[in-house]
Enzyme design. Sequence first.
Site, PDB file in Angstrom:
ATOM      1  N   SER A 134       0.826  -1.222   0.000  1.00 26.92           N
ATOM      2  CA  SER A 134       0.000   0.000   0.000  1.00 26.92           C
ATOM      3  C   SER A 134       0.857   1.267   0.000  1.00 26.92           C
ATOM      4  O   SER A 134       1.952   1.294   0.568  1.00 26.92           O
ATOM      5  CB  SER A 134      -0.900   0.035   1.232  1.00 26.92           C
ATOM      6  OG  SER A 134      -1.667  -1.130   1.308  1.00 26.92           O
ATOM      7  N   SER A 166       2.565  -2.925   8.454  1.00 28.02           N
ATOM      8  CA  SER A 166       2.513  -3.528   9.788  1.00 28.02           C
ATOM      9  C   SER A 166       3.891  -4.028  10.195  1.00 28.02           C
ATOM     10  O   SER A 166       4.560  -4.729   9.431  1.00 28.02           O
ATOM     11  CB  SER A 166       1.525  -4.695   9.815  1.00 28.02           C
ATOM     12  OG  SER A 166       0.238  -4.242   9.485  1.00 28.02           O
ATOM     13  N   GLU A 250      -3.507 -15.181   1.732  1.00 29.21           N
ATOM     14  CA  GLU A 250      -3.650 -14.067   2.665  1.00 29.21           C
ATOM     15  C   GLU A 250      -5.077 -13.934   3.177  1.00 29.21           C
ATOM     16  O   GLU A 250      -5.307 -13.367   4.245  1.00 29.21           O
ATOM     17  CB  GLU A 250      -3.218 -12.771   1.951  1.00 29.21           C
ATOM     18  CG  GLU A 250      -3.008 -11.626   2.909  1.00 29.21           C
ATOM     19  CD  GLU A 250      -2.655 -10.309   2.218  1.00 29.21           C
ATOM     20  OE1 GLU A 250      -2.173 -10.339   1.078  1.00 29.21           O
ATOM     21  OE2 GLU A 250      -2.868  -9.272   2.856  1.00 29.21           O
ATOM     22  N   GLU A 367     -15.735  -3.824   0.337  1.00 33.50           N
ATOM     23  CA  GLU A 367     -16.345  -3.460  -0.954  1.00 33.50           C
ATOM     24  C   GLU A 367     -15.575  -4.106  -2.111  1.00 33.50           C
ATOM     25  O   GLU A 367     -16.173  -4.584  -3.077  1.00 33.50           O
ATOM     26  CB  GLU A 367     -16.358  -1.929  -1.131  1.00 33.50           C
ATOM     27  CG  GLU A 367     -17.277  -1.179  -0.176  1.00 33.50           C
ATOM     28  CD  GLU A 367     -16.728  -1.075   1.253  1.00 33.50           C
ATOM     29  OE1 GLU A 367     -15.519  -1.320   1.472  1.00 33.50           O
ATOM     30  OE2 GLU A 367     -17.523  -0.764   2.163  1.00 33.50           O
TER      31      GLU A 367
HETATM   32  C1  LIG Z   1      -4.539  -2.920  10.440  1.00 35.99           C
HETATM   33  C2  LIG Z   1      -4.052  -2.730   9.031  1.00 35.99           C
HETATM   34  C3  LIG Z   1      -2.847  -3.278   8.670  1.00 35.99           C
HETATM   35  C4  LIG Z   1      -2.360  -3.099   7.351  1.00 35.99           C
HETATM   36  N1  LIG Z   1      -1.129  -3.617   7.038  1.00 35.99           N
HETATM   37  C5  LIG Z   1      -0.634  -3.438   5.795  1.00 35.99           C
HETATM   38  C6  LIG Z   1       0.689  -3.907   5.461  1.00 35.99           C
HETATM   39  O1  LIG Z   1       1.360  -4.503   6.298  1.00 35.99           O
HETATM   40  N2  LIG Z   1       1.159  -3.666   4.226  1.00 35.99           N
HETATM   41  C7  LIG Z   1       0.417  -3.037   3.278  1.00 35.99           C
HETATM   42  O2  LIG Z   1       0.903  -2.883   2.162  1.00 35.99           O
HETATM   43  N3  LIG Z   1      -0.828  -2.552   3.561  1.00 35.99           N
HETATM   44  C8  LIG Z   1      -1.357  -2.737   4.796  1.00 35.99           C
HETATM   45  N4  LIG Z   1      -2.616  -2.250   5.111  1.00 35.99           N
HETATM   46  C9  LIG Z   1      -3.327  -1.447   4.115  1.00 35.99           C
HETATM   47  C10 LIG Z   1      -4.562  -2.089   3.517  1.00 35.99           C
HETATM   48  O3  LIG Z   1      -4.211  -3.129   2.628  1.00 35.99           O
HETATM   49  C11 LIG Z   1      -5.325  -0.948   2.792  1.00 35.99           C
HETATM   50  O4  LIG Z   1      -5.768  -0.055   3.790  1.00 35.99           O
HETATM   51  C12 LIG Z   1      -6.505  -1.451   2.009  1.00 35.99           C
HETATM   52  O5  LIG Z   1      -6.065  -2.231   0.915  1.00 35.99           O
HETATM   53  C13 LIG Z   1      -7.382  -0.289   1.511  1.00 35.99           C
HETATM   54  O6  LIG Z   1      -6.635   0.676   0.834  1.00 35.99           O
HETATM   55  P1  LIG Z   1      -6.740   2.222   1.219  1.00 35.99           P
HETATM   56  O7  LIG Z   1      -6.522   2.360   2.693  1.00 35.99           O
HETATM   57  O8  LIG Z   1      -5.832   2.967   0.321  1.00 35.99           O
HETATM   58  O9  LIG Z   1      -8.241   2.621   0.944  1.00 35.99           O
HETATM   59  P2  LIG Z   1      -8.893   2.940  -0.465  1.00 35.99           P
HETATM   60  O10 LIG Z   1      -8.465   1.919  -1.457  1.00 35.99           O
HETATM   61  O11 LIG Z   1      -8.647   4.377  -0.791  1.00 35.99           O
HETATM   62  O12 LIG Z   1     -10.420   2.719  -0.148  1.00 35.99           O
HETATM   63  C14 LIG Z   1     -11.226   3.695   0.515  1.00 35.99           C
HETATM   64  C15 LIG Z   1     -12.684   3.228   0.465  1.00 35.99           C
HETATM   65  O13 LIG Z   1     -13.104   3.122  -0.913  1.00 35.99           O
HETATM   66  C16 LIG Z   1     -13.609   1.816  -1.170  1.00 35.99           C
HETATM   67  N5  LIG Z   1     -13.218   1.384  -2.527  1.00 35.99           N
HETATM   68  C17 LIG Z   1     -11.999   1.461  -3.091  1.00 35.99           C
HETATM   69  N6  LIG Z   1     -12.014   0.920  -4.336  1.00 35.99           N
HETATM   70  C18 LIG Z   1     -13.266   0.479  -4.546  1.00 35.99           C
HETATM   71  C19 LIG Z   1     -13.914  -0.208  -5.616  1.00 35.99           C
HETATM   72  N7  LIG Z   1     -13.245  -0.530  -6.735  1.00 35.99           N
HETATM   73  N8  LIG Z   1     -15.224  -0.511  -5.478  1.00 35.99           N
HETATM   74  C20 LIG Z   1     -15.912  -0.196  -4.348  1.00 35.99           C
HETATM   75  N9  LIG Z   1     -15.350   0.448  -3.298  1.00 35.99           N
HETATM   76  C21 LIG Z   1     -14.053   0.765  -3.381  1.00 35.99           C
HETATM   77  C22 LIG Z   1     -12.912   0.920  -0.155  1.00 35.99           C
HETATM   78  O14 LIG Z   1     -13.671  -0.252   0.082  1.00 35.99           O
HETATM   79  C23 LIG Z   1     -12.877   1.828   1.071  1.00 35.99           C
HETATM   80  O15 LIG Z   1     -14.089   1.790   1.761  1.00 35.99           O
HETATM   81  C24 LIG Z   1      -3.131  -2.391   6.393  1.00 35.99           C
HETATM   82  C25 LIG Z   1      -4.365  -1.856   6.777  1.00 35.99           C
HETATM   83  C26 LIG Z   1      -4.826  -2.007   8.073  1.00 35.99           C
HETATM   84  C27 LIG Z   1      -6.158  -1.404   8.446  1.00 35.99           C
END
Ligand SMILES: Cc1cc2nc3c(=O)[nH]c(=O)nc-3n(C[C@H](O)[C@H](O)[C@H](O)COP(=O)(O)OP(=O)(O)OC[C@H]3O[C@@H](n4cnc5c(N)ncnc54)[C@H](O)[C@@H]3O)c2cc1C
Length: 380
Positions: A134, A166, A250, A367
């Site tokens: 991410s 993480s 995963e 989602e």
């Molecule tokens: C506790 C925790 C640990 C994590 N650890 C790691 C890690 O170790 N390494 C790592 O790389 N990442 C990590 N992550 C990140 C995690 O993978 C991302 O937060 C997640 O993939 C969502 O991406 P974003 O936060 O950019 O949200 P966004 O992608 O910006 O999404 C925001 C909102 O829009 C919605 N949305 C986005 N695209 C669509 C779509 N196509 N259709 C419908 N709705 C949509 C999403 O569902 C969400 O509600 C972690 C997250 C958490 C909470």
Amino acid sequence: MQGPLRFRQIELPPAAEALRAELRRFLADERQAGHFTPDFEGWGGFSPEFSRAIGARGWIGMTWPKEYGGGGRSPLERYVLTEEMLAAGAPTRAHWVADRQSGPTILRFGTEQQKRTYLPAIARGECYFCIGMSEPDSGSDLASIRTRATKVAGGWEIEGTKIWTSNAHRCHMMILLARTSPRGEDRHAGMTQFLIELATPGIAVRPIYNLANEHDFNEVAFDRAFVPDDRVIGETGNGWNQVTSELAFERSGPERWLSTYGLLRELVDAVGPEPGAKEAEAIGRLIAQLVTLRSMSISVAGMLAEGETPNVEAAVVKDLGTNFEQEIPAVARRLIPHAARAPDFAHALDHAILWAPAFTIRGGTREVLRGIIARALGLR
Ligand SMILES: Cc1cc2nc3c(=O)[nH]c(=O)nc-3n(C[C@H](O)[C@H](O)[C@H](O)COP(=O)(O)OP(=O)(O)OC[C@H]3O[C@@H](n4cnc5c(N)ncnc54)[C@H](O)[C@@H]3O)c2cc1C
């Protein structure tokens, strides 16, 4: 189930059940010796000592070939190990990611030298990995990453920022996904995975505090950090295919439906042996879901054991499983009034409430998973 979803009933083999008995004895002894106290967040604490102890027993990388320090055992035995560790609240975080996905990625796509360097150290519980996918503007839409690796003499120079990483502050290594050529018409082309030593000059790990005020994830900034050529995993430009092949591993394991299991146990204790009708019905519903999720998760483990790629089934398990994990604190707070909460119950509930929002985000949001499932069902 019929159609594109292929869940089928799988019996755990006798070797897996024998391992369960051995694990239960080991975990009870470790707990009694004061080597850990159960953690209410199902993935447990970060304990290098515990990881080394279970590494010495052959319980990390247990499905990998013996020549790389693995145990040569079946994915169904690993399934039982994961289930028992989580149910006991054991501190598994240090080796968790390396055991679940970094090691398997190296095993599948890495060079012989990479396998010999990293896999035995992971299996001994001495080398910990984090996930560098991410970015500040790329989470669900991972193909839009901007972290860049530019070819230089003898290696690559990395520039960019990863986020929500993480345990980056406690790990030795990261598997990084970076762009190695500009985004073209095929937005999934031109990405590459690298093995990154986090102690490399030019890498800064900065803490991000979560809702529980705990330092669990981080921002990791790369400022022209140099990575030698021999740290490229697999083929340059094939990063997308490699990353997506990790997803079924995963998303389908017991960690996607056991995160609040400790609270469920506290709830059963709090209600006592003679629950009223309302309590019995609510707990009965939860247990019925737990049993069903468990069979679905075992079914996915069985498909993985047969070399299949059940990504859609894994998405179903993660979506239903993480909803279930969020439902447990909702039911617990409804059934046990504030004044009647014993300290252990109150602690487990507080913890679950603070962590629950993350369950349906980490590892793929609700989602996005539903989009994958809908596409497989022909609904979009
Ligand atoms: C506790 C925790 C640990 C994590 N650890 C790691 C890690 O170790 N390494 C790592 O790389 N990442 C990590 N992550 C990140 C995690 O993978 C991302 O937060 C997640 O993939 C969502 O991406 P974003 O936060 O950019 O949200 P966004 O992608 O910006 O999404 C925001 C909102 O829009 C919605 N949305 C986005 N695209 C669509 C779509 N196509 N259709 C419908 N709705 C949509 C999403 O569902 C969400 O509600 C972690 C997250 C958490 C909470």
